[in-house]
Design a protein around this motif. Structure first.
Motif, PDB file in Angstrom:
ATOM      1  N   ILE A   1       1.059  -1.304  -0.573  1.00 50.91           N
ATOM      2  CA  ILE A   1       0.023  -0.173  -0.136  1.00 50.91           C
ATOM      3  C   ILE A   1       0.728   1.128   0.173  1.00 50.91           C
ATOM      4  O   ILE A   1       1.417   1.602   1.112  1.00 50.91           O
ATOM      5  CB  ILE A   1      -1.170  -0.110   1.190  1.00 50.91           C
ATOM      6  N   ALA A   2       0.373   1.958  -0.952  1.00 50.67           N
ATOM      7  CA  ALA A   2       0.944   3.291  -1.200  1.00 50.67           C
ATOM      8  C   ALA A   2       0.663   4.052  -0.097  1.00 50.67           C
ATOM      9  O   ALA A   2      -0.066   4.571  -0.691  1.00 50.67           O
ATOM     10  CB  ALA A   2       1.894   4.025  -2.892  1.00 50.67           C
ATOM     11  N   VAL A   3       1.419   5.227   1.234  1.00 51.36           N
ATOM     12  CA  VAL A   3       1.392   5.755   1.446  1.00 51.36           C
ATOM     13  C   VAL A   3       0.546   7.179   0.663  1.00 51.36           C
ATOM     14  O   VAL A   3       1.754   7.466   0.492  1.00 51.36           O
ATOM     15  CB  VAL A   3       1.677   5.977   2.779  1.00 51.36           C
ATOM     16  N   PRO A   4      -0.402   7.927   0.301  1.00 49.61           N
ATOM     17  CA  PRO A   4      -0.462   8.830  -0.578  1.00 49.61           C
ATOM     18  C   PRO A   4      -0.614  10.413   0.190  1.00 49.61           C
ATOM     19  O   PRO A   4      -0.482  10.478   1.578  1.00 49.61           O
ATOM     20  CB  PRO A   4      -2.301   9.309  -0.568  1.00 49.61           C
ATOM     21  N   ALA A   5       0.223  11.016  -0.257  1.00 51.03           N
ATOM     22  CA  ALA A   5       0.989  12.213   0.129  1.00 51.03           C
ATOM     23  C   ALA A   5       1.694  13.176  -1.341  1.00 51.03           C
ATOM     24  O   ALA A   5       1.484  12.751  -2.237  1.00 51.03           O
ATOM     25  CB  ALA A   5       2.225  11.977   1.135  1.00 51.03           C
ATOM     26  N   GLU A   6       1.041  14.355  -1.040  1.00 49.27           N
ATOM     27  CA  GLU A   6       1.254  15.379  -1.764  1.00 49.27           C
ATOM     28  C   GLU A   6       2.519  15.431  -1.868  1.00 49.27           C
ATOM     29  O   GLU A   6       3.674  15.607  -1.473  1.00 49.27           O
ATOM     30  CB  GLU A   6       1.212  16.505  -1.896  1.00 49.27           C
ATOM     31  N   GLY A   7       2.868  15.170  -3.461  1.00 51.23           N
ATOM     32  CA  GLY A   7       4.075  14.491  -4.130  1.00 51.23           C
ATOM     33  C   GLY A   7       5.330  13.646  -3.730  1.00 51.23           C
ATOM     34  O   GLY A   7       6.066  13.361  -4.228  1.00 51.23           O
ATOM     35  N   ALA A   8       4.225  12.399  -3.503  1.00 50.56           N
ATOM     36  CA  ALA A   8       5.003  11.380  -3.725  1.00 50.56           C
ATOM     37  C   ALA A   8       5.778  10.785  -4.271  1.00 50.56           C
ATOM     38  O   ALA A   8       5.436  10.358  -5.494  1.00 50.56           O
ATOM     39  CB  ALA A   8       3.845   9.825  -2.563  1.00 50.56           C
ATOM     40  N   SER A   9       7.129  10.235  -4.428  1.00 48.09           N
ATOM     41  CA  SER A   9       7.304   9.283  -5.871  1.00 48.09           C
ATOM     42  C   SER A   9       9.096   8.233  -4.767  1.00 48.09           C
ATOM     43  O   SER A   9       8.304   8.229  -3.555  1.00 48.09           O
ATOM     44  CB  SER A   9       8.626  10.272  -5.821  1.00 48.09           C
ATOM     45  N   ASN A  10       8.737   7.588  -5.327  1.00 46.27           N
ATOM     46  CA  ASN A  10       9.985   5.943  -5.469  1.00 46.27           C
ATOM     47  C   ASN A  10      11.278   6.138  -5.110  1.00 46.27           C
ATOM     48  O   ASN A  10      11.177   6.681  -7.337  1.00 46.27           O
ATOM     49  CB  ASN A  10       8.532   4.931  -5.595  1.00 46.27           C
ATOM     50  N   GLU A  11      12.016   6.365  -5.110  1.00 45.51           N
ATOM     51  CA  GLU A  11      13.817   5.737  -5.651  1.00 45.51           C
ATOM     52  C   GLU A  11      13.889   4.649  -5.778  1.00 45.51           C
ATOM     53  O   GLU A  11      14.794   4.606  -4.302  1.00 45.51           O
ATOM     54  CB  GLU A  11      14.468   6.992  -5.254  1.00 45.51           C
ATOM     55  N   CYS A  12      14.512   4.566  -6.552  1.00 47.12           N
ATOM     56  CA  CYS A  12      14.964   3.282  -6.819  1.00 47.12           C
ATOM     57  C   CYS A  12      16.519   2.625  -6.452  1.00 47.12           C
ATOM     58  O   CYS A  12      16.786   3.923  -7.736  1.00 47.12           O
ATOM     59  CB  CYS A  12      14.719   2.148  -8.113  1.00 47.12           C
ATOM     60  N   LEU A  13      17.579   2.417  -5.876  1.00 49.60           N
ATOM     61  CA  LEU A  13      18.715   3.096  -5.847  1.00 49.60           C
ATOM     62  C   LEU A  13      19.641   1.686  -6.817  1.00 49.60           C
ATOM     63  O   LEU A  13      19.292   0.312  -6.265  1.00 49.60           O
ATOM     64  CB  LEU A  13      19.213   3.387  -4.327  1.00 49.60           C
TER      65      LEU A  13
END
Length: 130
Positions: A118-130
């Motif tokens: 579940i992706a917790v919603p937030a304004e401007g949320a993004s994921n960074e894969c390292l």
């Protein structure tokens, strides 16, 4: 292992669809994973069933803005936050990952593993894969 054997090894987790091979994010996984979105892009919160073949795990990554919640539904796996020991996961476990925490999760070497992410919603949320 065929789909029926995998389904049996996951037990009740098989109530969610296995989904398609997760080719879009394959570069960020070791091994094969499967992704079945359970909500649509207009639903306001991203929910997906993620299934990992034995030994498969994702690379270190970070959820910026919003965090992530994992609901373990089948198999045996692990979660590790940066600087902490790996945590063993089994069906019924819940992992609440705050935003900005570098982490990974995936299957044990000898077990399939499934969780609802579940992706917790937030304004401007993004994921960074390292």
């Amino acid at each position: 292992m065929d789909a029926n054997e995998m389904s049996e090894s996951l037990g009740p987790a098989a109530v969610f669809p296995l989904g398609a091979e997760n080719d879009a994010y394959a570069a960020y996984f070791t091994g094969q994973s499967y992704l079945a979105p359970l909500t649509g892009p207009d639903d306001g919160v991203g929910v997906s069933n993620v299934t990992f073949e034995p030994g498969c795990r994702n690379n270190w990554h970070v959820h910026h803005g919003g965090g992530q919640i994992l609901l373990v539904t089948g198999g045996h796996g692990f979660y590790q936050a940066w600087g902490e020991p790996a945590r063993e996961l089994k069906p019924g476990d819940v992992v609440s990952i705050p935003p900005e925490v570098k982490h990974w999760h995936g299957a044990a070497p000898d077990s399939w593993f499934a969780h609802v992410a579940i992706a917790v919603p937030a304004e401007g949320a993004s994921n960074e894969c390292l």
